[in-house]
Scaffold this motif. Sequence first.
Motif, short mmCIF file in Angstrom:
data_model
loop_
_atom_site.label_atom_id
_atom_site.label_comp_id
_atom_site.label_asym_id
_atom_site.label_seq_id
_atom_site.Cartn_x
_atom_site.Cartn_y
_atom_site.Cartn_z
N UNK A 145 18.20 83.39 -44.13
CA UNK A 145 18.17 83.19 -43.06
C UNK A 145 17.78 81.46 -43.33
N UNK A 146 17.28 81.20 -43.81
CA UNK A 146 16.68 79.91 -44.44
C UNK A 146 17.71 79.01 -45.05
N UNK A 147 18.92 79.47 -45.58
CA UNK A 147 19.86 78.61 -45.36
C UNK A 147 20.77 78.56 -44.32
N UNK A 148 20.75 80.41 -43.20
CA UNK A 148 21.22 79.94 -42.72
C UNK A 148 21.60 78.57 -41.21
N UNK A 149 20.79 78.45 -41.47
CA UNK A 149 19.78 77.82 -40.06
C UNK A 149 20.32 76.53 -40.57
#
Lengths: 211, 82
Positions: free
Chosen positions: A40-44
């Motif tokens: 999620x940290x990368x996707x955001x």
Amino acid sequence: MKRGGRRGRKRDNSGKTCALSMEQQRNFEELALPHLRSLYGVAIRLSADPQDAEDLVQDTYIKALQAFPFLREPEKVRPWLWQILSRAAMDRFRREPREIYVGDLQDLDGFSLYHKVRDEDPFPYSDRLHQDFLAQFRDEEVNRALLALPEEYRLPLVLFYVEELSYRELAEVLECPMGTIMSRLFRGRKMIERELWEYAKEKGLIKRWKP
Amino acid sequence: MKPIACSEATQQFFAYLDRVLSGESLEALEAHLENCLSCCDQLEFTRKLDAFVKERVRHTSMPLGMEERLKSALRRAATDKK
């Protein structure tokens, strides 16, 4: 011979027809879900909007679940998930392409935020000019600078900054040569420098461009 | 070893900071840095800028209930395939 063959329900990594036992599904969740926060940290950072980021992560996990029976080395689940996420992200970007101005690459390669700040000297009384310059930027402005990058530069840079993937790991995850990774990370960072300089002008930090 | 100019040295800063520079390129850059205060300053700024961006893009919090929604979607996906 084609991978997977025609018999049975298992196919390749894009497998639409792969059935998993309850045990396999449990194994998948145990192995893959601990990486959710990282993904999620990368996707955001790739999609900016929390709902889009969540959709991208969900899409990644569903594709990973379908391909799980083909994961031969469970200890490599993390790079495997990065690879699936990267492909899913690039598919999305291709479906919704954006017009992004990159400009002349030679000019970009020669761009130096260090020199711009030194020459324009936005804080004449500062003895830590460059640090004071950086301190002007809020988190969302740095993220905006990152989001302004074309995807082929943003994706490796986000994985590099957020997950600290090495050049070799990036080359494997993004399925391209090390030389390509090296040039994407170089130009991606030069683009960030240029974006920050543009924001400095917008913010009126640089008097000459003050509106 | 051929000496390098500032313009060539600065092009290698990222590779140097990322520890992927080696052999003659590394030696030439280090030799240049020993004699060029301006490049040393610029390298230090590049290092700080990298750390600055990294620090600002690393922290995120997940949306509330995301893990539960994901688990439900995974179970639906698994059931749909059976």
